[in-house]
Scaffold this active site. Structure first.
Site, PDB file in Angstrom:
ATOM      1  N   LYS A 109      -3.418  32.449  -9.086  1.00 40.44           N
ATOM      2  CA  LYS A 109      -4.516  33.400  -9.246  1.00 40.44           C
ATOM      3  C   LYS A 109      -5.320  33.169 -10.516  1.00 40.44           C
ATOM      4  O   LYS A 109      -6.426  33.695 -10.643  1.00 40.44           O
ATOM      5  CB  LYS A 109      -3.988  34.821  -9.200  1.00 40.44           C
ATOM      6  CG  LYS A 109      -3.429  35.170  -7.829  1.00 40.44           C
ATOM      7  CD  LYS A 109      -2.988  36.603  -7.728  1.00 40.44           C
ATOM      8  CE  LYS A 109      -2.542  36.976  -6.338  1.00 40.44           C
ATOM      9  NZ  LYS A 109      -1.137  36.579  -6.051  1.00 40.44           N
TER      10      LYS A 109
HETATM   11  C1  LIG Z   1      -0.757  36.501  -4.741  1.00 39.51           C
HETATM   12  C2  LIG Z   1       0.402  35.641  -4.488  1.00 39.51           C
HETATM   13  C3  LIG Z   1       0.705  35.185  -3.195  1.00 39.51           C
HETATM   14  C4  LIG Z   1      -0.083  35.626  -1.984  1.00 39.51           C
HETATM   15  O1  LIG Z   1      -1.399  35.133  -1.981  1.00 39.51           O
HETATM   16  P1  LIG Z   1      -2.481  35.772  -0.999  1.00 39.51           P
HETATM   17  O2  LIG Z   1      -3.753  35.092  -1.338  1.00 39.51           O
HETATM   18  O3  LIG Z   1      -2.538  37.249  -1.306  1.00 39.51           O
HETATM   19  O4  LIG Z   1      -2.030  35.526   0.394  1.00 39.51           O
HETATM   20  C5  LIG Z   1       1.771  34.316  -3.035  1.00 39.51           C
HETATM   21  N1  LIG Z   1       2.536  33.933  -4.085  1.00 39.51           N
HETATM   22  C6  LIG Z   1       2.286  34.364  -5.329  1.00 39.51           C
HETATM   23  C7  LIG Z   1       3.177  33.918  -6.436  1.00 39.51           C
HETATM   24  C8  LIG Z   1       1.210  35.215  -5.582  1.00 39.51           C
HETATM   25  O5  LIG Z   1       0.983  35.629  -6.827  1.00 39.51           O
END
Ligand SMILES: *Cc1c(COP(=O)(O)O)cnc(C)c1O
Length: 430
Positions: free
Chosen positions: A107
């Protein structure tokens, strides 16, 4: 590029307006009006391009003309100032490590890109914005870090008390400045519901410009397509049947991968790997889409009962169930299976996976049973030490903390406890 609302009841918006609003006035998600594929040669010669150049070519159509080319190049350069290595485990499975950024989760890419776009749109202080974001774990830290010190932007993060890891909590509660953490007595779904209510509350929206930094925001969501291309760049000379297994929660990440595919990235198939929050797995089996309250698991960033981006995936495949099924498989795994997988990855490949990556690995293995010639790349979406308790208790090996994590461990947590929507509203209006 203009964006339309998937609810079809709002005017189209420019990139700038879509980013500042987050959600369309009719509460629909924004979707780009057109997607123009890049030339074949772009992908054939991709290893000659730098990551910045790849990202620039890929996202330019979505952000111009509001962000001029020279500004876009700087934004991308700053966003991508770390590595995206692919690590092979065997001939059929690799992992794409997305945890080399400042908060050690994928993210970071979307959060850093979006923060810089908003900073640019507010360069003359005319667009004071409050970013309201619900987090199941990693979003909060990435957004806090990405937006720290961006002028004209206040960030308010809602997280479920006691349901994020210690390290995740430190990452989102210790920064101060323009970042506030609200500790919600409830689940992630409660946090997300409060954020949705706030966006619908005209007493608030008449008073302040609210936007979201969840993957519903196009500036958070779209840059996630970059690293599918970076993985392809590293693998395409060796394998011509690359499949991505994406540990999924709100389905923003896998949906961004599908946009990369629409741009011409030669990817055969996607796997949405789920924990027991498996609404999409069940949908692909039964054609029935029935959201459920979220269940708490060891892969907490995927504890989502009603994934917000699934509607964008439906749009990509024009609501055609068969063509969706041709491009997407989905599997669901229990915590016990994920723990066994973490142990297996450690024993067989001497690699330490986090619980989310482990679910992605299991998705790869399930898919390979019926597609033995594929090369599956599972996304390692967070660094294993972000889930220290689980990882150490499963592989029985002490982990040393990376410098990014060590840096927040001794800082003091500061949060505001809330229980009800009214508490959130009072806080925002004060
Ligand atoms: C946010 C997140 C996900 C899921 O991603 P999405 O885009 O919401 O499907 C998976 N793994 C981790 C470690 C995350 O932080």
């Amino acid at each position: 590029m203009n964006y339309y609302s998937l609810n079809q009841q709002a005017p189209n918006a420019s990139f700038r307006d879509a980013v500042i609003k987050g959600l369309a006035p009719d509460k629909g998600l924004y979707f780009p009006e057109s997607i123009t594929a890049l030339p074949k040669e772009f992908f054939e010669n991709i290893e000659e391009l730098s990551n910045t150049e790849i990202a620039f070519q890929a996202i330019k159509q979505f952000v111009s003309p509001e962000i001029p080319d020279n500004v876009l190049k700087t934004i991308i350069d700053e966003t991508l100032s770390f590595e995206f290595p692919v690590v092979p485990l065997n001939d059929n499975i690799s992992t794409l490590e997305l945890f080399h950024g400042p908060t050690m989760a994928f993210k970071d890419v979307g959060a850093r890109f979006m923060a810089r776009c908003l900073g640019y749109f507010n360069r003359d202080n005319s667009n004071e914005v409050t970013v309201l974001v619900a987090t199941s774990g990693d979003t909060g830290g990435a957004v806090a870090n990405g937006f720290l010190g961006v002028k004209g932007v206040n960030v308010v993060i809602l997280y479920p008390s006691g349901k994020v890891s210690d390290i995740q909590e430190k990452q989102l509660t210790t920064l101060g400045q323009n970042i506030t953490a609200l500790e919600v007595n409830g689940t992630f779904d409660d946090c997300q519901a409060m954020v949705k209510t706030a966006f619908l509350d005209s007493e608030l929206t008449n008073h302040m410009q609210l936007t979201s930094a969840n993957s519903i925001n196009v500036a958070r969501w779209l840059p996630q397509l970059f690293y599918f291309m970076f993985a392809y760049k590293q693998l395409h000379s060796k394998y011509d049947n690359i499949v991505f297994s994406v540990p999924s929660g709100n389905f923003g990440n896998v949906c961004a991968g599908m946009i990369a595919q629409q741009l011409g990235l030669p990817i055969k198939h996607f796997i949405a790997s789920n924990n027991e929050n498996n609404v999409v797995t069940r949908y692909l089996q039964t054609r029935l889409y029935s959201p459920q309250p979220s269940i708490q698991t060891i892969s907490n960033a995927m504890d989502v009962g009603n994934p917000s981006n699934f509607i964008r995936i439906q749009e990509i495949y024009k609501n055609n169930f068969e063509s969706l099924k041709d491009n997407l498989s989905s599997y669901s795994f229990s915590d016990d299976e994920a723990k066994e997988a973490m142990l297996e990855i450690y024993d067989e490949f001497n690699y330490v996976a986090d619980p989310h990556g482990a679910v992605g690995y299991l998705g790869s293995k399930s898919y390979l049973k019926s597609n033995p010639n594929a090369h599956c790349v599972f996304l390692e979406t967070a660094h294993p030490t972000k889930f220290l308790d689980v990882v150490e208790s499963v592989i029985k090996e002490k982990q040393s903390l990376p410098s990014q994590i060590e840096a927040v461990m001794d800082k003091e947590k500061k949060s505001v406890k809330i229980s009800l929507y009214e508490d959130l509203k009072r806080y925002l209006l004060k």
